[in-house]
Enzyme design. Structure first.
Site, PDB file in Angstrom:
ATOM      1  N   ASP A  56       0.988  -0.935   0.181  1.00  5.01           N
ATOM      2  CA  ASP A  56       0.178  -0.077  -0.166  1.00  5.01           C
ATOM      3  C   ASP A  56       0.666   1.432   0.246  1.00  5.01           C
ATOM      4  O   ASP A  56       2.005   1.659   0.780  1.00  5.01           O
ATOM      5  CB  ASP A  56      -1.053   0.042   1.499  1.00  5.01           C
ATOM      6  CG  ASP A  56      -1.530   0.994   1.198  1.00  5.01           C
ATOM      7  OD1 ASP A  56      -2.859   0.988   2.522  1.00  5.01           O
ATOM      8  OD2 ASP A  56      -1.662   2.383   1.062  1.00  5.01           O
ATOM      9  N   ILE A  57       1.011   2.359  -0.750  1.00  2.00           N
ATOM     10  CA  ILE A  57       1.742   2.868  -1.048  1.00  2.00           C
ATOM     11  C   ILE A  57       1.963   4.498   0.249  1.00  2.00           C
ATOM     12  O   ILE A  57       2.871   4.781   0.196  1.00  2.00           O
ATOM     13  CB  ILE A  57       1.236   3.941  -2.580  1.00  2.00           C
ATOM     14  CG1 ILE A  57       2.335   4.850  -3.212  1.00  2.00           C
ATOM     15  CG2 ILE A  57      -0.002   4.714  -2.126  1.00  2.00           C
ATOM     16  CD1 ILE A  57       2.871   5.405  -4.165  1.00  2.00           C
ATOM     17  N   VAL A  95      -6.252   5.616  -5.695  1.00  2.00           N
ATOM     18  CA  VAL A  95      -4.986   5.890  -4.734  1.00  2.00           C
ATOM     19  C   VAL A  95      -4.922   7.815  -3.953  1.00  2.00           C
ATOM     20  O   VAL A  95      -4.407   7.499  -3.012  1.00  2.00           O
ATOM     21  CB  VAL A  95      -3.699   5.139  -5.568  1.00  2.00           C
ATOM     22  CG1 VAL A  95      -3.071   6.730  -6.999  1.00  2.00           C
ATOM     23  CG2 VAL A  95      -2.202   5.164  -4.249  1.00  2.00           C
ATOM     24  N   ASP A  96      -5.471   8.296  -4.775  1.00  2.00           N
ATOM     25  CA  ASP A  96      -5.525   9.459  -4.931  1.00  2.00           C
ATOM     26  C   ASP A  96      -6.486   9.640  -3.431  1.00  2.00           C
ATOM     27  O   ASP A  96      -5.778  10.010  -2.337  1.00  2.00           O
ATOM     28  CB  ASP A  96      -6.212  10.282  -5.490  1.00  2.00           C
ATOM     29  CG  ASP A  96      -6.684  12.148  -5.735  1.00  2.00           C
ATOM     30  OD1 ASP A  96      -7.144  12.826  -6.390  1.00  2.00           O
ATOM     31  OD2 ASP A  96      -5.883  12.114  -4.285  1.00  2.00           O
ATOM     32  N   GLY A 147      -5.812   2.471 -13.031  1.00  2.00           N
ATOM     33  CA  GLY A 147      -7.056   1.911 -12.704  1.00  2.00           C
ATOM     34  C   GLY A 147      -8.452   3.143 -13.071  1.00  2.00           C
ATOM     35  O   GLY A 147      -9.021   2.778 -14.062  1.00  2.00           O
TER      36      GLY A 147
HETATM   37  N1  APR Z   1      -1.124   1.730  -2.614  1.00  2.00           N
HETATM   38  C1  APR Z   1      -1.117   1.174  -4.305  1.00  2.00           C
HETATM   39  N2  APR Z   1      -1.310   1.776  -5.019  1.00  2.00           N
HETATM   40  C2  APR Z   1      -3.025   1.736  -4.987  1.00  2.00           C
HETATM   41  C3  APR Z   1      -3.222   2.331  -4.409  1.00  2.00           C
HETATM   42  C4  APR Z   1      -2.745   1.963  -2.857  1.00  2.00           C
HETATM   43  N3  APR Z   1      -3.223   2.055  -1.583  1.00  2.00           N
HETATM   44  N4  APR Z   1      -5.204   1.809  -3.826  1.00  2.00           N
HETATM   45  C5  APR Z   1      -4.394   2.002  -5.333  1.00  2.00           C
HETATM   46  N5  APR Z   1      -4.107   2.150  -6.373  1.00  2.00           N
HETATM   47  C6  APR Z   1      -3.669   1.763  -7.472  1.00  2.00           C
HETATM   48  C7  APR Z   1      -4.887   0.514  -8.075  1.00  2.00           C
HETATM   49  O1  APR Z   1      -4.623  -0.158  -7.996  1.00  2.00           O
HETATM   50  C8  APR Z   1      -4.350   0.914  -9.889  1.00  2.00           C
HETATM   51  O2  APR Z   1      -3.321   0.216  -9.971  1.00  2.00           O
HETATM   52  O3  APR Z   1      -2.925   2.538  -7.893  1.00  2.00           O
HETATM   53  C9  APR Z   1      -3.416   2.601  -9.530  1.00  2.00           C
HETATM   54  C10 APR Z   1      -4.280   3.785 -10.177  1.00  2.00           C
HETATM   55  O4  APR Z   1      -5.428   3.723  -9.586  1.00  2.00           O
HETATM   56  P1  APR Z   1      -5.994   4.712  -9.807  1.00  2.00           P
HETATM   57  O5  APR Z   1      -5.717   5.723  -8.187  1.00  2.00           O
HETATM   58  O6  APR Z   1      -7.435   4.131  -9.963  1.00  2.00           O
HETATM   59  O7  APR Z   1      -5.720   6.371 -10.161  1.00  2.00           O
HETATM   60  P2  APR Z   1      -5.770   6.944 -12.107  1.00  2.00           P
HETATM   61  O8  APR Z   1      -6.098   5.314 -13.052  1.00  2.00           O
HETATM   62  O9  APR Z   1      -4.926   7.920 -12.202  1.00  2.00           O
HETATM   63  O10 APR Z   1      -7.014   7.570 -12.311  1.00  2.00           O
HETATM   64  C11 APR Z   1      -7.109   8.650 -11.228  1.00  2.00           C
HETATM   65  O11 APR Z   1      -8.930   8.599  -9.691  1.00  2.00           O
HETATM   66  O12 APR Z   1      -8.534   7.952  -7.475  1.00  2.00           O
HETATM   67  C12 APR Z   1      -9.473   9.359  -8.941  1.00  2.00           C
HETATM   68  O13 APR Z   1      -8.535  11.460  -8.626  1.00  2.00           O
HETATM   69  C13 APR Z   1      -8.144  10.133  -8.778  1.00  2.00           C
HETATM   70  O14 APR Z   1      -9.162  10.933 -10.879  1.00  2.00           O
HETATM   71  C14 APR Z   1      -8.177  10.683 -10.382  1.00  2.00           C
HETATM   72  C15 APR Z   1      -8.235   8.986 -11.130  1.00  2.00           C
END
Ligand code: APR
Length: 359
Positions: A9-10, A32-33, A118
């Site tokens: 988990d980042i 992850v945001d 994601g």
């Molecule tokens: N630690 C590491 N990686 C994570 C975590 C975590 N806690 N949570 C999720 N991820 C991974 C997901 O499994 C995925 O592989 O982060 C990667 C990116 O997924 P998203 O968080 O959905 O980001 P993204 O696809 O870039 O979409 C960005 O999503 O959350 C919203 O505000 C953000 O609008 C933006 C969009």
């Protein structure tokens, strides 16, 4: 190991900076945001508000607040729209701009999620390829410890065809873990005079001993059984082997091979995903004994044949064997002439094996 893929988990990563896959408002979201904002606490959002958003492919930094990381680097990946809207370039920019911003901040260790893979729908295998390529390129010219953090196994996909090909290659070769080693101190080969052989085979390092499994092939086309047509043949082969083992240590052979390749030391250890510190230890100690993963990493960096790879490993007291999936995967890439260590590490990681490079 300057680039490592890890499952975590980042928000738990104890690094100088973690990268957030944000959206252009920088005001938080899901995925992850959302995880980063909730772990960092409300002050993160307050600081993000002062940044007035972020364009796709750009990067902006804030403090880490309650996170273990000192900084959060917020970047915005592209939304996948089929691949004809410069998504690859934008995703590449998100990694590169985050890395150079981190470098400017004096960051030495950084963790990335798989950006855009994601909610933004970027195909995972492609997203992984862009990430690996961008990070590898940056690490060719810069020193930084970079982690790619995989949160859920589902988000980690490598090319299906490559994966299937390797799975089949393993299935065709993998022998049970407890396969009897072909030759070992305890089970002398019946038709070989042990006295003669043991005098000639000196383990390359005192406590390792040499174990030849039935599948250790020093010649790609010839397996040991064919080589043992007579004890003279065997003694002859061991004699040559001994000469090689006696001539050079691991470190001496490695340095000779680097010189012969015409590569700079730094090019070689970067291609091996080895950090400078470990390389200088190897360079300064002719008797240095590396880990198997490190020895394999250099064989890959120097694009060695399977024969040379076995020879280099033997200097460090190891041999490739078909009772280890790690070894079979290394053999696959070497015999197929695929020497990109980041691709190999993706496969090793996907198959739950140790990855190449120094730990
Ligand atoms: N630690 C590491 N990686 C994570 C975590 C975590 N806690 N949570 C999720 N991820 C991974 C997901 O499994 C995925 O592989 O982060 C990667 C990116 O997924 P998203 O968080 O959905 O980001 P993204 O696809 O870039 O979409 C960005 O999503 O959350 C919203 O505000 C953000 O609008 C933006 C969009």
């Amino acid at each position: 190991m300057p680039f490592q893929i890890v499952r975590n988990d980042i928000t738990k990563m104890e690094v100088d900076a973690i990268v957030n896959a944000a959206n252009p408002t920088l005001l938080g979201g899901g995925g992850v945001d959302g995880a980063i904002h909730s772990a960092a606490g409300p002050e993160l959002l307050e600081e993000c508000k002062t940044l007035h958003g972020c364009d796709v492919g750009e990067a902006k930094a804030t403090a880490g607040y309650n996170l273990p990381a000192k900084y959060v680097i917020h970047t915005v990946g592209p939304i996948w729209q089929g691949g004809n809207n410069h998504e690859q370039q934008k995703l590449n920019s998100a990694y590169i701009n985050s890395l150079y911003l981190a470098k400017k901040l004096g960051v030495e260790t950084i963790a990335f999620p798989l950006i855009s893979s994601g909610v933004y729908g970027y195909p995972k295998a492609e997203a992984l390829k862009v990430a690996t390529k961008a990070i590898a390129k940056f690490l060719q010219y810069n020193d930084m410890m970079v982690y790619l953090v995989i949160f859920d196994p589902a988000s980690f996909k490598i090319g299906e065809s490559l994966f299937d090909d390797i799975e089949k290659y393993i299935d065709d070769r993998y022998v049970a873990e407890n396969a009897e080693p072909f030759y070992s101190e305890e089970t002398p080969t019946p038709d070989i005079n042990r006295a003669d052989v043991s005098q000639r085979i000196e383990p390359p390092c005192e406590n390792s001993g040499i174990r030849y499994s039935r599948n250790t092939s020093f010649e790609p086309s010839v397996c040991y059984d064919d080589m043992l047509s007579s004890s003279d043949d065997y003694a002859e082969i061991c004699g040559d082997l001994i000469e090689k083992i006696k001539d050079e240590s691991f470190s001496e052979m490695l340095l000779r091979k680097i010189d012969e390749s015409g590569m700079k030391d730094s090019t070689c250890y970067k291609r091996a995903n080895i950090d400078r510190g470990l390389f200088s230890k190897i360079r300064s100690n002719p008797q240095y004994k590396p880990s198997k993963a490190t020895a394999c990493a250099f064989a890959i960096a120097l694009e060695m044949s399977i024969d040379e790879t076995n020879e280099l490993l033997l200097k460090a007291g190891y041999a490739l064997s078909h009772s280890s999936k790690f070894d079979i995967i290394i053999e696959y890439f070497v015999t197929h002439g695929i020497y990109d260590i980041f691709t190999i590490n993706e496969v090793l990681f996907a198959m739950d094996q140790a990855t190449l490079g120094s730990k």
